[in-house]
Design a protein around this motif. Structure first.
Motif, short mmCIF file in Angstrom:
data_model
loop_
_atom_site.label_atom_id
_atom_site.label_comp_id
_atom_site.label_asym_id
_atom_site.label_seq_id
_atom_site.Cartn_x
_atom_site.Cartn_y
_atom_site.Cartn_z
N GLU A 108 -2.64 -0.63 14.78
CA GLU A 108 -3.53 -0.39 13.64
C GLU A 108 -2.77 -0.26 12.32
OE1 GLU A 108 -6.21 2.80 14.52
OE2 GLU A 108 -7.09 1.76 16.24
N GLN A 111 -2.15 -3.75 11.21
CA GLN A 111 -3.40 -4.36 10.76
C GLN A 111 -3.81 -3.81 9.40
OE1 GLN A 111 -5.47 -6.90 12.58
NE2 GLN A 111 -5.65 -7.00 10.37
N SER A 114 -1.82 -5.62 6.72
CA SER A 114 -2.31 -6.99 6.59
C SER A 114 -3.66 -7.03 5.90
CB SER A 114 -2.42 -7.63 7.98
OG SER A 114 -3.00 -8.91 7.91
N THR A 115 -4.55 -6.11 6.26
CA THR A 115 -5.87 -6.07 5.65
C THR A 115 -5.79 -5.76 4.17
OG1 THR A 115 -6.87 -5.37 7.74
CG2 THR A 115 -8.14 -4.97 5.75
N SER A 149 -9.44 -10.22 9.39
CA SER A 149 -9.40 -9.20 10.42
C SER A 149 -9.13 -7.86 9.74
CB SER A 149 -8.31 -9.51 11.45
OG SER A 149 -7.07 -9.74 10.81
N LEU A 154 -10.43 -4.29 14.74
CA LEU A 154 -9.40 -4.02 15.74
C LEU A 154 -9.79 -2.83 16.61
CD1 LEU A 154 -6.60 -4.56 16.96
CD2 LEU A 154 -5.62 -3.09 15.17
N ASP A 249 -2.98 -14.16 11.15
CA ASP A 249 -2.65 -12.79 11.49
C ASP A 249 -2.41 -12.70 13.00
OD1 ASP A 249 -2.46 -10.09 11.82
OD2 ASP A 249 -4.30 -9.59 10.74
N VAL A 251 -1.87 -10.03 14.74
CA VAL A 251 -2.27 -8.75 15.31
C VAL A 251 -3.45 -8.90 16.28
CG1 VAL A 251 -3.17 -6.45 14.79
CG2 VAL A 251 -1.32 -7.40 13.41
#
Length: 369
Positions: A108, A111, A114-115, A149, A154, A249, A251
């Motif tokens: 997480e 992520q 990245s988000t 994503s 996730l 991505d 992930v």
């Protein structure tokens, strides 16, 4: 055009912050600090056009049935990543079902970074679209698109394997997923840029508006004078000439691998057997929670379904199924992060050129219509 003066400046600051985060994470040798991640609420997609930016060509589609949140199927667009043998894991002590302790999920944190970068790029693209549309005589106040994503999606995938875990939901809905929960499908795509529903919504503002935005209209190949639509122009300025998802991505696919290993892990199979014995004491005979939830239950749920669902959740609580699932899954995530560390680091570094390009585009004068 209704746009706050500080909007480009704020978005540029977000781009700079995301760029710094990318550089820091790319230099890391392990999981980011605060590996429990944490979810942030994100505004919904524009009613006029759900997808901003470039045409999206997903490298891989991962679909997981709805999880404990009660949402519909979770769809992940993931990047490259590979299979591989089952990694060796060490599962720490598992908190009991009534414990207030949370189980950190290592992916997480990756992520979340990245988000954040995806959102910064999407906000920059949205502002460039607004500026372009204003130059063409139209007002566009649509919000930025949602990221490919996110931590929220996730989390849904991480808990999906445990299935229904809410007694309240079981007593109210049985195994049926409540309405207005989970991700909303965007419908069929038109050349990968916008959903058919979004295109139709834009046409309500007029054909000229749709052509200025998308570069094409009903029965036409390009917009007026063969110009790029504002959406394509903003995409080119932010993302460059890349076609498809600019930075796939990894992930989501790593999360998918962790889910697969978790489902077949000996510890999870042992808990499934304990759950099955518990269900038998309630006069229900199922081997796994997936078996009972995948049964074709009636809609709306009847009394038999409600009582079965309540027994299911009760047995999951008694066997500590959810915490066991998450603890095992977290261990696989950590092992897979080590296996894919180079890929994860490259992902974060690859955002840097786009974030710099977005900053430059926002700082430059608006192009002529």
């Amino acid at each position: 055009m209704r746009m706050a003066r500080s909007a480009p400046r704020n978005t540029a600051a977000r781009c700079a912050a995301a760029l710094l985060a990318a550089c820091l994470l790319a230099a890391c040798a392990g999981s980011p600090a605060g590996s429990n991640g944490g979810s942030t609420k994100r505004r919904g997609p524009s009613p006029a056009h759900r997808l901003f930016g470039r045409p999206r060509v997903p490298p891989r589609l991962v679909i997981v049935p709805g999880g404990a949140t009660g949402g519909g199927p979770v769809i992940f667009i993931g990047g490259t990543g590979g299979g591989g043998s089952r990694p060796k894991i060490t599962v720490p002590p598992i908190p009991p079902a009534d414990s207030s302790l949370t189980i950190p999920m290592p992916l997480e944190a990756y992520q979340a970074i990245s988000t954040q970068q995806q959102e910064a790029l999407a906000d920059a693209s949205a502002l460039l679209i607004q500026r372009c549309m204003a130059a063409r005589g139209f007002e566009d106040t649509s919000s930025a698109n949602q990221p490919f994503s996110s931590v929220v999606t996730l989390e849904q995938v991480e808990t999906a394997g445990a299935g229904l875990t809410s007694t309240t939901q079981a007593r109210t809905f049985g195994f049926v997923h409540p309405k207005n929960t989970g991700p909303k499908p965007s419908g069929p795509q038109i050349i990968g840029i916008v959903s058919a529903a979004g295109f139709g919504q834009s046409l309500k503002a007029g054909r000229a508006y749709a052509e200025a935005l998308f570069g094409f209209g009903p029965g036409t190949g390009t917009g007026p004078g063969g110009h790029l639509g504002c959406m394509q122009q903003a995409s080119k300025e932010v993302y460059g000439p890349i076609i498809g998802e600019p930075v796939p991505d990894p992930v989501p696919q790593i999360a998918e691998q962790a889910v697969g290993f978790t489902q077949s892990d000996p510890l999870i199979r042992a808990v499934d057997r304990a759950w099955s014995r518990c269900m038998a004491r309630h006069f229900y005979h199922y081997s796994t929670p997936q078996q009972v939830e995948s049964r074709h239950w009636r809609t709306p749920p009847n009394k038999a379904e409600i009582t079965t669902a309540v027994a299911d959740v009760t047995c999951k609580t008694q066997t500590d199924l959810l915490n066991t699932w998450l603890a095992v899954e977290a261990a696989y995530q950590q092992a897979l992060i080590g296996r894919n560390l180079a890929t994860l680091s490259r992902l974060q570094a690859n955002f840097a050129p786009m974030l710099r390009r977005a900053n430059a585009a926002l700082a430059s004068p608006a192009p002529p219509a």
